[in-house]
Design an enzyme around this catalytic site. Structure first.
Site, mmCIF file in Angstrom:
data_model
loop_
_atom_site.group_PDB
_atom_site.id
_atom_site.type_symbol
_atom_site.label_atom_id
_atom_site.label_comp_id
_atom_site.label_asym_id
_atom_site.label_seq_id
_atom_site.Cartn_x
_atom_site.Cartn_y
_atom_site.Cartn_z
ATOM 1 N N ASP A 171 -8.633 18.887 -14.496
ATOM 2 C CA ASP A 171 -8.912 17.511 -14.904
ATOM 3 C C ASP A 171 -8.599 17.440 -16.402
ATOM 4 O OD1 ASP A 171 -10.067 15.132 -15.809
ATOM 5 O OD2 ASP A 171 -11.613 15.149 -14.268
ATOM 6 N N LYS A 203 -9.452 6.165 -19.012
ATOM 7 C CA LYS A 203 -9.926 6.594 -20.340
ATOM 8 C C LYS A 203 -8.804 6.500 -21.384
ATOM 9 C CE LYS A 203 -13.492 7.474 -17.797
ATOM 10 N NZ LYS A 203 -14.612 6.571 -17.713
ATOM 11 N N ARG A 206 0.823 -1.220 0.000
ATOM 12 C CA ARG A 206 0.000 0.000 0.000
ATOM 13 C C ARG A 206 0.853 1.266 0.000
ATOM 14 N NH1 ARG A 206 -1.863 2.193 4.514
ATOM 15 N NH2 ARG A 206 -1.835 0.209 5.626
ATOM 16 N N TYR A 260 -17.623 16.912 -15.021
ATOM 17 C CA TYR A 260 -17.943 15.478 -14.961
ATOM 18 C C TYR A 260 -18.868 15.198 -13.776
ATOM 19 C CZ TYR A 260 -17.294 10.603 -13.736
ATOM 20 O OH TYR A 260 -17.519 9.301 -13.373
HETATM 21 N N1 PLP Z 1 -12.831 12.838 -14.703
HETATM 22 C C1 PLP Z 1 -13.453 12.747 -15.890
HETATM 23 C C2 PLP Z 1 -13.406 13.907 -16.835
HETATM 24 C C3 PLP Z 1 -14.132 11.578 -16.239
HETATM 25 O O1 PLP Z 1 -14.748 11.511 -17.431
HETATM 26 C C4 PLP Z 1 -14.173 10.522 -15.314
HETATM 27 C C5 PLP Z 1 -14.925 9.282 -15.628
HETATM 28 O O2 PLP Z 1 -15.682 9.233 -16.573
HETATM 29 C C6 PLP Z 1 -13.526 10.650 -14.090
HETATM 30 C C7 PLP Z 1 -12.859 11.826 -13.811
HETATM 31 C C8 PLP Z 1 -13.568 9.541 -13.070
HETATM 32 O O3 PLP Z 1 -12.793 8.449 -13.477
HETATM 33 P P1 PLP Z 1 -13.072 6.938 -12.965
HETATM 34 O O4 PLP Z 1 -14.340 6.501 -13.604
HETATM 35 O O5 PLP Z 1 -11.848 6.189 -13.397
HETATM 36 O O6 PLP Z 1 -13.196 6.993 -11.482
#
Ligand code: PLP
Length: 381
Positions: free
Chosen positions: A174, A199, A49, A100
């Site tokens: 982000d 992604k 961890r 998001y």
């Molecule tokens: N940020 C964005 C722009 C996203 O599109 C997503 C998921 O779709 C996330 C964060 C969160 O990622 P995760 O689904 O891997 O937790």
């Protein structure tokens, strides 16, 4: 030395191994990882961890791409949560109105728990964000996402980061949609970059993972490492290996996907079933000029609005055969989803909006399938 590869030597393995140990024989000094208090300094105890050599290889590669130091997390949301934790309790976080939905829901939860206050802002309006920054009291975090998911709004990261810094805010971007190949927020003045590695970075819809990147030597790194170690949102070693393998083809995948996305966006404009196309490559898109200046490409996500509302949009999703009706994005397979089917989707997202994540399939196959599905709503003349 190539980032994310073992040191080059005769007979050395080309790829980093998947390190599946939960613990390591004591008495040594592992170069990475934290201690059991989450501190990065001091004698490191080898434990799964605290650190892992496969994560380290991926972190090295991601850090090199973003121009900073990366830490990987169990998911994109774990990375979002860790970055939000940099804001002291009782602080205020400015969140894009079209961010998001997971970021929206988490910030709403933190507000409900009284941990932070939330202000929703229009990140395409620099003066408006500046005004809110001037209004709020106490510690502030400015959360940016560009382009946003799924409205594809483009934020002027350099201008907003400068405004945030003037106010003493932690500026987080982000960068999931753009990836570091199209946009490097740390160079534009951001303090923290967040990724859903799930992604484009891993790219094959077989990994859930996140990452946070900060400038070299940033004090935030220690806080993020401590958060990861003590909250325990650590990635799996196999996921780290898969993400690193996926990352190696990111330039090829992205080049293909975003070229197809731009061409599909152009064609979709002409389809009678489509009332609006959102993609920053289109000259009439509100984010076009800024994206052309700020980004190295326009990305592989296109959103469309369908004539006839939610039911018509659902009918399109039901009719596709090559496109996959599924959530998520950034993989080699093209996915389509009506975003408002999620209860947590921000209300600024239209009911009839379909988000298209363009993969690497043949462009003409993708167009034929999508156009045929749209023809059911309003046939081409
Ligand atoms: N940020 C964005 C722009 C996203 O599109 C997503 C998921 O779709 C996330 C964060 C969160 O990622 P995760 O689904 O891997 O937790």
């Amino acid at each position: 030395m190539v980032a994310g590869r073992p040191p080059r030597a005769h007979d050395a393995e080309l790829n980093v191994a998947v390190s599946l140990s939960a613990t390591y024989v004591g008495g040594g000094s592992l170069a990475t990882g934290a201690t059991d208090t989450g501190e990065p300094q001091g004698p490191t105890l080898g434990y799964g961890r605290f650190g892992n050599p496969t994560w380290s290889a991926l972190e090295e590669a991601l850090g090199a791409l973003e121009g900073g130091e990366a830490l990987t997390f169990a998911s994109g949301m774990a990375a979002v949560a860790a970055a939000l934790h940099l804001l002291p309790a009782t602080g205020t976080v400015l969140v894009p109105h079209g961010a998001y939905n997971g970021t929206h829901s988490l910030t709403a939860l933190l507000a409900e728990q009284g941990r932070v206050a939330v202000r929703h802002v229009d990140i395409t309006d620099v003066a408006g964000v500046r005004a809110v920054l001037a209004e709020v009291e106490g510690p502030v975090a400015l959360w940016l996402e560009s382009p946003t998911n799924p409205l594809l709004e483009v934020a002027d990261i350099a201008a907003l980061a400068a405004a945030g810094r003037e106010r003493g805010a932690v500026v987080v971007v982000d960068n999931t949609f753009a990836t570091p190949l199209l946009q490097r927020p740390l160079e534009l003045g951001a303090d923290v970059v967040v990724h859903a590695v799930t992604k484009f970075l891993s790219g094959h819809s077989d990994v859930v993972m996140g990452a946070v990147v900060v400038p070299p030597g940033s004090a935030h790194r220690d806080a993020l490492l401590r958060h990861r170690t003590l909250h325990g949102a650590v990635p799996g070693p196999l996921e780290a290996f898969l993400a690193l393998r996926g990352l190696r083809t990111l330039p090829l995948r992205l080049e293909r996907s975003q070229a197809s996305a731009a061409e599909l966006a152009r064609r979709l404009r002409e389809h009678p079933a489509v009332t609006r196309v959102r993609h920053p490559s289109l000259p009439e898109d509100p984010g076009h000029a800024l994206a052309a200046r700020q980004m190295g490409g326009f990305g592989a996500i296109v959103s469309i609005e369908v004539a006839g509302g939610a039911a018509a949009a659902d009918a399109v999703v039901d009719a596709v055969r090559l496109w996959v009706p599924a959530t998520s994005l950034g993989g080699v397979e093209s996915l389509v989803e009506r975003r408002r089917r999620h209860a947590g989707e921000p209300r600024v997202v239209p009911e009839d909006l379909l988000r298209l994540s363009v993969g690497v399939e043949d462009l003409e196959d993708l167009w034929a399938d999508l156009a045929r599905a749209l023809d059911r709503v309003a046939p081409r003349g």
